[in-house]
Design an enzyme around this catalytic site. Structure first.
Site, PDB file in Angstrom:
ATOM      1  N   PHE A  74       2.320   8.463  -1.203  1.00 28.53           N
ATOM      2  CA  PHE A  74       1.579   7.219  -1.077  1.00 28.53           C
ATOM      3  C   PHE A  74       0.099   7.398  -1.352  1.00 28.53           C
ATOM      4  O   PHE A  74      -0.627   6.432  -1.471  1.00 28.53           O
ATOM      5  CB  PHE A  74       1.769   6.617   0.329  1.00 28.53           C
ATOM      6  CG  PHE A  74       3.228   6.474   0.711  1.00 28.53           C
ATOM      7  CD1 PHE A  74       4.141   6.005  -0.203  1.00 28.53           C
ATOM      8  CD2 PHE A  74       3.659   6.815   1.985  1.00 28.53           C
ATOM      9  CE1 PHE A  74       5.480   5.874   0.141  1.00 28.53           C
ATOM     10  CE2 PHE A  74       4.997   6.682   2.331  1.00 28.53           C
ATOM     11  CZ  PHE A  74       5.901   6.216   1.410  1.00 28.53           C
ATOM     12  N   TRP A  90       0.830  -1.207   0.000  1.00 33.74           N
ATOM     13  CA  TRP A  90       0.000   0.000   0.000  1.00 33.74           C
ATOM     14  C   TRP A  90       0.864   1.255   0.000  1.00 33.74           C
ATOM     15  O   TRP A  90       0.528   2.264  -0.625  1.00 33.74           O
ATOM     16  CB  TRP A  90      -0.909   0.004   1.237  1.00 33.74           C
ATOM     17  CG  TRP A  90      -1.733   1.248   1.380  1.00 33.74           C
ATOM     18  CD1 TRP A  90      -2.977   1.486   0.876  1.00 33.74           C
ATOM     19  CD2 TRP A  90      -1.372   2.459   2.079  1.00 33.74           C
ATOM     20  NE1 TRP A  90      -3.414   2.747   1.214  1.00 33.74           N
ATOM     21  CE2 TRP A  90      -2.440   3.372   1.946  1.00 33.74           C
ATOM     22  CE3 TRP A  90      -0.252   2.848   2.804  1.00 33.74           C
ATOM     23  CZ2 TRP A  90      -2.424   4.646   2.513  1.00 33.74           C
ATOM     24  CZ3 TRP A  90      -0.221   4.123   3.365  1.00 33.74           C
ATOM     25  CH2 TRP A  90      -1.294   5.002   3.225  1.00 33.74           C
ATOM     26  N   HIS A  91       2.003   1.182   0.689  1.00 34.04           N
ATOM     27  CA  HIS A  91       2.854   2.360   0.814  1.00 34.04           C
ATOM     28  C   HIS A  91       3.557   2.739  -0.480  1.00 34.04           C
ATOM     29  O   HIS A  91       3.889   3.909  -0.671  1.00 34.04           O
ATOM     30  CB  HIS A  91       3.904   2.146   1.914  1.00 34.04           C
ATOM     31  CG  HIS A  91       3.363   2.298   3.300  1.00 34.04           C
ATOM     32  ND1 HIS A  91       2.716   1.284   3.960  1.00 34.04           N
ATOM     33  CD2 HIS A  91       3.360   3.355   4.142  1.00 34.04           C
ATOM     34  CE1 HIS A  91       2.350   1.709   5.155  1.00 34.04           C
ATOM     35  NE2 HIS A  91       2.717   2.966   5.288  1.00 34.04           N
ATOM     36  N   GLY A  92       3.794   1.801  -1.333  1.00 30.24           N
ATOM     37  CA  GLY A  92       4.474   2.179  -2.561  1.00 30.24           C
ATOM     38  C   GLY A  92       4.718   0.999  -3.479  1.00 30.24           C
ATOM     39  O   GLY A  92       4.749  -0.165  -3.047  1.00 30.24           O
TER      40      GLY A  92
END
Length: 491
Positions: free
Chosen positions: A491, A322-324
């Site tokens: 993000f 999800w963060h990257g």
């Protein structure tokens, strides 16, 4: 429009004054217009994406509420979720997906014509996508009725204080406040201003100052070894905390000035004694989102041990992704999943009190050496995982983690080389140490009290001296630290 920019310094006071000047029945419309303007300040094209997500989630939820057949409801939910995730996938992960396929093909000596995509990642897309997904799932579960007022629902999705980096709000918290007649409360407004000031202090005085040293090392990690890498790892851990929690403080504080309460996103996360406890104090809106909408639906810990550990790994690796769109983030999630499982195994087979917050033991452990050792080990594990989070590639991350103690057998040289390579003079060290010390003092006191409320109870001369000192510190550091985007904007 960055919170730490001149444009926001002009924008927000105008919004604040007009918002309270307008009659209640027009405030939602004004906030919606202000939120869309805020978002379009990055790029007007972004509006098409947020409007698409808003329309899909709004009409899907109404259809969910009207459907009686469970199979039909599941189908509607699946279509709504898929439509929102497809937009997120294309803009955030499609290039990463193609690169990963190319890498796998190379392993089997198969050639694939490389595809280069130039897709700009819209700011905040992960945040408002997850906010709408949570809303649709809540409606599907019957936890709340579908919102029929499209404009107020659109405001829930696009509310500007938390739009681009959270907190990821729950509809049960934010939507009723959009509907409610807000009355200006002086105490809430003052608390909001002070919380914003504290957020600017963390972002400008600490995070942006530490960024110089972390960027210096992570631009070319192979040029550094030993103490310099350890300092960079610790500095980035503090930087990302002050950067992200600083944003959350500004978002929550500015929202208080508009009479709306957002959820708490951080609770002194470095004063914990386990990784499990850390995730109850760090990015709470996201960790609770994954708990409620991924981990628990998978079975959580109410299944056999092997499935429980799979659920843990899957949730944390998904959180990393999800963060990257980079394997470094997946590895970061993998490390935290590993920490949690090892902690659970140690707790099960050694009977060590790894979670002193349980059974009323928290206060006693905080006074003893065991608590400080546990807190130190936990912080070290967090910092080690953030090496992967900050590194540009997995190779860089492995280099850092395997060269942290290079040359430590010669302590004097080890310290001297690290000190010189970081370009960190005594003046710079003291300049960093003072605000960081204030940060840890604030967080430690926050474990036992509302620090801002306690400061407001001081005699007028005392509290105003503190206010002005903090304001002067923010202005001082803002001169040398140019406006830097918040880390979580990517993000």
């Amino acid at each position: 429009m960055l919170f730490n920019s001149l444009s926001f310094a002009v924008f927000f006071p105008i919004v604040f004054l007009l918002y309270w000047f307008l009659p209640h029945k027009y405030r939602w419309l004004f906030l919606l217009a202000a939120s869309y303007y805020f978002y379009m300040s990055w790029s007007p094209k972004y509006m098409l994406l947020i409007l698409f997500t808003t329309f899909v989630s709004y009409f899907s939820s109404i259809a969910l509420e009207r459907a009686d057949n469970p199979a039909v409801k599941k189908g509607i939910l699946g279509i709504g979720i898929a439509a929102c995730l497809l937009v997120l996938f294309y803009f955030k992960y499609f290039g990463f997906f193609l690169q990963s396929i190319e890498s796998v093909m190379k392993l089997f000596s198969m050639s694939l014509h490389p595809v280069t995509l130039h897709i700009m990642l819209p700011v905040g897309i992960s945040f408002y996508t997850f906010q709408t997904l949570g809303y649709m799932i809540d409606v599907y579960r019957g936890a709340l009725p579908a919102e029929r007022h499209f404009g107020k629902y659109a405001l829930f999705v696009s509310y500007f204080p938390q739009l681009v980096a959270g907190p990821i709000e729950r509809s049960k918290n934010l939507l009723p406040q959009v509907q409610k007649i807000q009355v200006f409360q002086y105490d809430k407004a003052v608390n909001g201003i002070l919380l914003m000031l504290w957020g600017f202090f963390k972002k400008i005085a600490i995070a942006d100052s530490l960024a110089f040293y972390t960027d210096l090392v992570y631009r070319d990690v192979s040029s550094y070894h030993g103490l310099a890498l350890i300092v960079a790892a610790v500095f980035f851990t503090l930087q990302i905390y002050c950067d992200f929690s600083g944003y959350s403080d500004i978002a929550i504080g500015s929202s208080k000035l508009l009479g709306i309460d957002l959820m708490t996103n951080f609770k002194s996360p470095f004063f914990v004694t386990s990784i499990k406890e850390y995730w109850a104090h760090w990015h709470i809106s996201l960790s609770s989102w994954f708990r409620d909408y991924v981990y628990i639906p998978l079975g959580g810990n109410r299944v056999r041990k092997s499935r429980h550990y799979f659920n843990t790994f899957f949730t944390f690796m998904l959180s990393g992704l999800w963060h990257g769109a980079n394997w470094t983030f997946v590895f970061w999630g993998f490390l935290h999943g590993t920490y949690i499982i090892i902690g659970d195994l140690l707790r099960t087979y050694t009977k060590l009190p790894l979670y002193p917050q349980e059974k009323g033991r928290d206060r006693g452990c905080r006074k003893g050496i065991y608590w400080w050792i546990s807190a130190g080990v936990t912080f070290s594990l967090i910092a080690a995982a953030y090496v992967a989070f900050r590194s540009n590639t997995l190779e860089d991350a492995f280099y850092v983690l395997t060269h942290l103690f290079t040359g430590i057998l010669s302590p004097v040289t080890y310290i001297k080389e690290g000190y010189q390579s970081l370009q960190l003079g005594m003046g710079g060290f003291i300049t960093l140490l003072l605000p960081i010390s204030l940060l840890f003092l604030f967080d430690y006191l926050s474990l036992k009290m509302d620090v801002i409320a306690r400061v407001r109870m001081l005699p007028p001369i005392g509290k105003w001296i503190l206010y002005w000192l903090l304001l002067l510190v923010v202005f001082y550091f803002s001169i040398s630290n140019t406006d830097q985007a918040f880390i979580y904007f990517q993000f």
